[in-house]
Design an enzyme around this catalytic site. Structure first.
Site, PDB file in Angstrom:
ATOM      1  CG  HIS A 137     -54.997  13.045 210.637  1.00  0.00           C
ATOM      2  ND1 HIS A 137     -55.065  14.354 210.219  1.00  0.00           N
ATOM      3  CD2 HIS A 137     -53.732  12.629 210.343  1.00  0.00           C
ATOM      4  CE1 HIS A 137     -53.913  14.724 209.709  1.00  0.00           C
ATOM      5  NE2 HIS A 137     -53.086  13.689 209.765  1.00  0.00           N
ATOM      6  CD  GLU A 146     -59.529  15.045 213.105  1.00  0.00           C
ATOM      7  OE1 GLU A 146     -59.347  16.275 213.169  1.00  0.00           O
ATOM      8  OE2 GLU A 146     -58.593  14.213 213.075  1.00  0.00           O
ATOM      9  CB  CYS A 169     -55.849  18.884 208.958  1.00  0.00           C
ATOM     10  SG  CYS A 169     -56.179  17.191 208.384  1.00  0.00           S
ATOM     11  CB  CYS A 220     -59.821  15.673 209.261  1.00  0.00           C
ATOM     12  SG  CYS A 220     -58.482  14.506 209.636  1.00  0.00           S
TER      13      CYS A 220
END
Length: 171
Positions: free
Chosen positions: A46, A48, A76, A79
């Site tokens: 992701h 992040e 999420c 993360c």
């Protein structure tokens, strides 16, 4: 957030969900990241996570207590956990994520008193731009999927017509 949006556009150009992230330390940009789980065959890739990894390498420490994370979409659970472990002091996001958001949309891990790190969280920064790029991406994907289904249906119809013997076709 403008830099995070630029990263989101880079993800979109690669066919990834357009999410971008930037890590800032003492007013200086130290790392950028964008979604790349599809191309990288990595469920943890992701935006992040990419930005946190790059920041940790750039600063020589996995703890980032003086850093802020700017991300176009609410983090999420995965993360948020990494953000906590990195000790990020502030998270700023653009679009809320009503399906997987861990900063208040679905759960709020940063408000959970049993967890040991609580970053400041600010949501809705450049919200319209962040929502817009996501909506555009998914709208284009749905349109492409519809076009593929129509093309497949047309091809199937053409194949059906060509497989009918001439004597039956004239009846």
């Amino acid at each position: 957030m403008a830099l995070a949006l630029a990263q989101a556009r880079a993800a979109m150009q690669q066919g990834e969900v357009p999410v971008g992230a930037v890590v800032v330390c003492n007013g200086q940009v130290v790392a950028l990241g964008h979604n790349c789980p599809v191309g990288g065959h990595d469920p943890s890739a992701h935006a992040e996570m990419q930005a946190l990894r790059a920041a940790a390498q750039a600063l020589g420490n996995y703890r980032l207590p003086e850093c802020e994370l700017f991300v176009t979409l609410e983090p999420c659970v995965m993360c948020a956990g990494a953000i906590m472990h990195a000790r990020i002091k502030r998270v700023v996001y653009g679009a809320a994520d009503p399906k997987t958001g861990a900063c208040g949309s679905v759960v709020d891990l940063f408000a959970e008193p049993r967890l040991n790190h609580h970053a400041e969280v600010v949501g809705g920064v450049m919200r319209d731009e962040c929502v817009g790029i996501l909506q555009s991406f998914f709208s284009e994907r749905r349109a492409a999927a519809r076009a593929r289904r129509l093309a497949q249906a047309s091809a199937a119809d053409a194949a059906d017509e060509s497989s009918v013997p001439p004597s039956e076709a004239s009846n």
